[in-house]
Design an enzyme around this catalytic site. Structure first.
Site, PDB file in Angstrom:
ATOM      1  N   LYS A 193      26.622 -57.038 -23.162  1.00 26.39           N
ATOM      2  CA  LYS A 193      25.521 -56.310 -23.799  1.00 26.39           C
ATOM      3  C   LYS A 193      26.052 -55.622 -25.044  1.00 26.39           C
ATOM      4  O   LYS A 193      26.446 -54.450 -25.026  1.00 26.39           O
ATOM      5  CB  LYS A 193      24.906 -55.302 -22.831  1.00 26.39           C
ATOM      6  CG  LYS A 193      23.475 -54.941 -23.224  1.00 26.39           C
ATOM      7  CD  LYS A 193      22.572 -56.160 -23.206  1.00 26.39           C
ATOM      8  CE  LYS A 193      21.198 -55.884 -23.731  1.00 26.39           C
ATOM      9  NZ  LYS A 193      20.398 -57.090 -23.880  1.00 26.39           N
ATOM     10  N   SER A 393      16.357 -60.667 -23.612  1.00 28.19           N
ATOM     11  CA  SER A 393      16.256 -59.277 -23.152  1.00 28.19           C
ATOM     12  C   SER A 393      14.816 -58.992 -22.720  1.00 28.19           C
ATOM     13  O   SER A 393      14.311 -59.622 -21.806  1.00 28.19           O
ATOM     14  CB  SER A 393      16.742 -58.319 -24.232  1.00 28.19           C
ATOM     15  OG  SER A 393      18.146 -58.357 -24.328  1.00 28.19           O
TER      16      SER A 393
END
Length: 626
Positions: A193, A393
């Site tokens: 991430k 996402s």
């Protein structure tokens, strides 16, 4: 005294005159807007269908606000809806009045590989029946991906083809943040991430580098495959792999190097190209600067746009996912959920297609959209997801209700991870001699304290909260993909995947575009796919907005991008400064828990908001200068 009174009367008279003039202009504009109705599409004359793409290709064009238009902050380039271009090309294929299709790509700013691949397929179908001619002074990756599907590619003798490939730099702010004394609190889950890395590192992590390189390599290979399939004689790999050698062979003449590599067919300026088109499609009318008989794309689309009254609802989730309400081109949670719930209340939908082109954003807004889609499922509607350029996402979060998920090999998806970011300025204030002190009744009193810093208890609660949301995200994906949370966690961790790999991993089901998704939704709703009609679930513009949009489109018809290689690349690279403004603004004002994807943003359609962002950049520089 008499002089003062006389001057005062003059000033009052001027003021009254200006007020009267303002009122006349205001009510004149109001009358025009209220009485405005779109001009009927012009009768299509015989000639060449002109696709003069001065801007970007997007899933859903953004709405231009009256304030932005009147203040000069409107986008400096246009947005073209992908489906409009495809509709025009599919109609032109069998239209005897269309003698050729012309691509003028001098002002083209891109559109993402999935969108350009779809247009390329439509151009191939036209090329099988009539000429498709492309012209640009300088072709870059995106414009050449379209041009490769043309029968003939022209370039100016002073232009050529510049293939850059996928990849580039991101900005990292750790050094600046440390100098300013800003304390960046990061709460995240996911090895990959990397959205927060610019604020906590001076370079990308080894894990992010590995994932980003794999993604860039996959997309570049798919780009080359698409181009070489459309234009087998082009020596794409050699030209892109050693551009200096190609330039040396022609003493720096890039146009001749492009011709020698088979990337273009003819060298000629815009006038020579127009004369060539005129030989095929006919001469232009008197006073028309085009130089050949041109069929206007806007009018052609209006004449052939399908009625928006089908039984297959198409809900577009395009742009950043944000909380609250917003116009088209931004995926606002409240707006999109309200639109869908309203469409469901009417009771005429038989199936739902969710078209996703988003790198994500707010978790709360993503969940709001997902909940509305789940309501459609509870009402018994089949739900099919169609991924465009990017569905990562939060874009993947809203895709989880799909009974089946379609994507393309060069769709960017995954990035299943969550993070939170919050700046505090106790160090910055200390540099100026400012400190903080106070009293508390609980460990969370006054938290988060942006001036005095966060407490360990607050940081722990935030990290636990982010981990909880990540588990929810993984659970949603596991349920949707019929896998265990442990299996999904192995391919999640915030990593971004190309569509081909995502299919192998089970994150998507099939390859296909929006049309394939609509046909699948029709079959699941027991509707003959050949008779299925789509209904676009989105805000319909009122007369005022339609008038402004039409005005803005006509005002931005001229290409503004520089056309020599050095100037054009420098112009395109303005993005680093605008990115800095956006990133710093996001750090200060965009705090919260997010499912967002940094690396995805370089692969979709560029958003033409440079004018507004440049105003922000100038304001920031002026502040620093003072």
């Amino acid at each position: 005294m008499a002089f003062v009174k006389g001057a005062w009367r003059i000033l009052v008279a001027i003021k009254d005159g200006l007020v009267l003039l303002f009122l006349l202009l205001f009510f004149g504009a109001l009358y025009t807007a209220l009485s405005y109705s779109p001009k009927p599409a012009k009768a299509v004359s015989t000639g060449a269908l002109l696709l003069e793409l001065n801007g970007t290709v997007v899933e859903q064009p953004a709405e231009i606000s009256p304030t932005a238009l009147l203040s000069g902050g409107a986008p400096e380039s246009k947005e073209y809806r992908l489906s409009d271009i495809v509709t025009a090309l599919e109609a032109a294929k069998g239209d005897a009045k269309v003698k050729a299709v012309v691509l003028n790509l001098d002002g083209f700013m891109g559109g993402g590989q999935v969108a350009l691949g779809r247009i390329g397929a439509a151009l191939d179908a036209v090329r099988a029946k009539k000429p498709v001619l492309a012209y640009a002074t300088l072709y870059s990756d995106d414009s050449y991906q379209l041009a490769a599907h043309a029968s003939e590619i022209w370039t100016d003798p002073l232009g050529g083809v510049a293939l850059l490939g996928r990849g580039g730099s991101n900005l990292y702010y750790k050094g600046l943040i440390d100098k300013l004394g800003v304390n960046t609190h990061v709460y995240r889950v996911g090895t990959y991430k990397s959205f927060v890395e610019p604020f906590i590192r001076t370079e990308q992590s080894p894990e992010a580098r590995q994932a980003n390189q794999a993604l860039a390599d996959a997309l570049w290979q798919q780009w080359q495959d698409d181009v070489t399939k459309a234009r087998p004689r082009a020596k794409v790999a050699a030209y892109a792999g050693d551009p200096a050698a190609a330039a040396r062979a022609t003493n720096g003449d890039i146009a001749k190097a492009s011709l020698a590599a088979g990337l273009v067919d003819k060298l000629g300026d815009a006038t020579a190209f127009a004369d060539h088109v005129a030989d095929i499609a006919g001469d232009s009318a008197a006073g028309d600067a085009t130089g050949f008989a041109a069929i206007d794309l806007r009018s052609y689309v209006k004449a052939r746009a399908p009625a928006n009254d089908g039984q297959i609802g198409v809900l577009t989730v395009a742009g950043d996912i944000v909380d609250g309400e917003a116009g088209p081109g931004t995926a606002a949670g409240d707006t999109i959920s309200d639109l869908l719930m309203s469409a469901l209340d009417k009771g005429n939908l038989k199936a739902l297609v969710v078209r996703v082109d988003s790198p994500g954003g707010s978790v709360m807004a993503s969940e709001k959209i997902r909940s509305a889609i789940m309501q459609a499922k509870e009402d018994g509607l089949p739900v099919v997801v169609s991924m465009a350029n990017v569905a990562a996402s939060g874009g993947y979060w809203v895709s989880t209700p799909g009974d089946v998920i379609f994507a393309e090999p060069d769709t960017i998806t995954g990035s299943i991870g969550v993070f939170g970011i919050l700046p505090s300025f106790e160090g910055t204030l200390a540099k100026m001699g400012v400190t903080t002190d106070g009293v508390r009744t609980t460990p969370l009193s006054g938290q988060p304290d942006l001036a005095g810093g966060t407490t360990p208890e607050f940081d722990q609660i935030m990290q636990l909260g982010v981990e909880d949301i990540y588990r929810r995200f993984v659970g949603l994906v596991a349920k949707s993909r019929k896998k265990t949370p442990e299996q999904i966690d192995q391919i999640a961790q915030g990593r971004v995947w190309d569509g081909g790999t995502a299919r192998q991993l089970g994150l998507v089901d099939r390859f296909g575009g929006l049309e394939d998704a609509i046909a699948e939704a029709a079959r699941r709703a027991k509707i003959d796919p050949a008779k299925a009609r789509a209904f676009r679930i989105e805000k319909q513009p009122d007369k005022w907005a339609e008038w402004l949009q039409d005005l803005a489109e006509r005002e931005s018809d001229d290409a503004t991008a520089p056309r020599d290689m050095l100037a054009r690349q420098a112009w395109l690279q303005r993005g680093w400064a605008l990115q800095a403004v956006s990133d710093v603004r996001g750090l200060v004002s965009g705090a919260g828990v997010r499912a967002d994807c940094l690396e995805c943003r370089g692969y979709g359609a560029p958003h033409p908001r440079q004018a507004a962002d440049e105003h922000g950049l100038m304001a920031m520089l002026a502040t620093l200068w003072r």
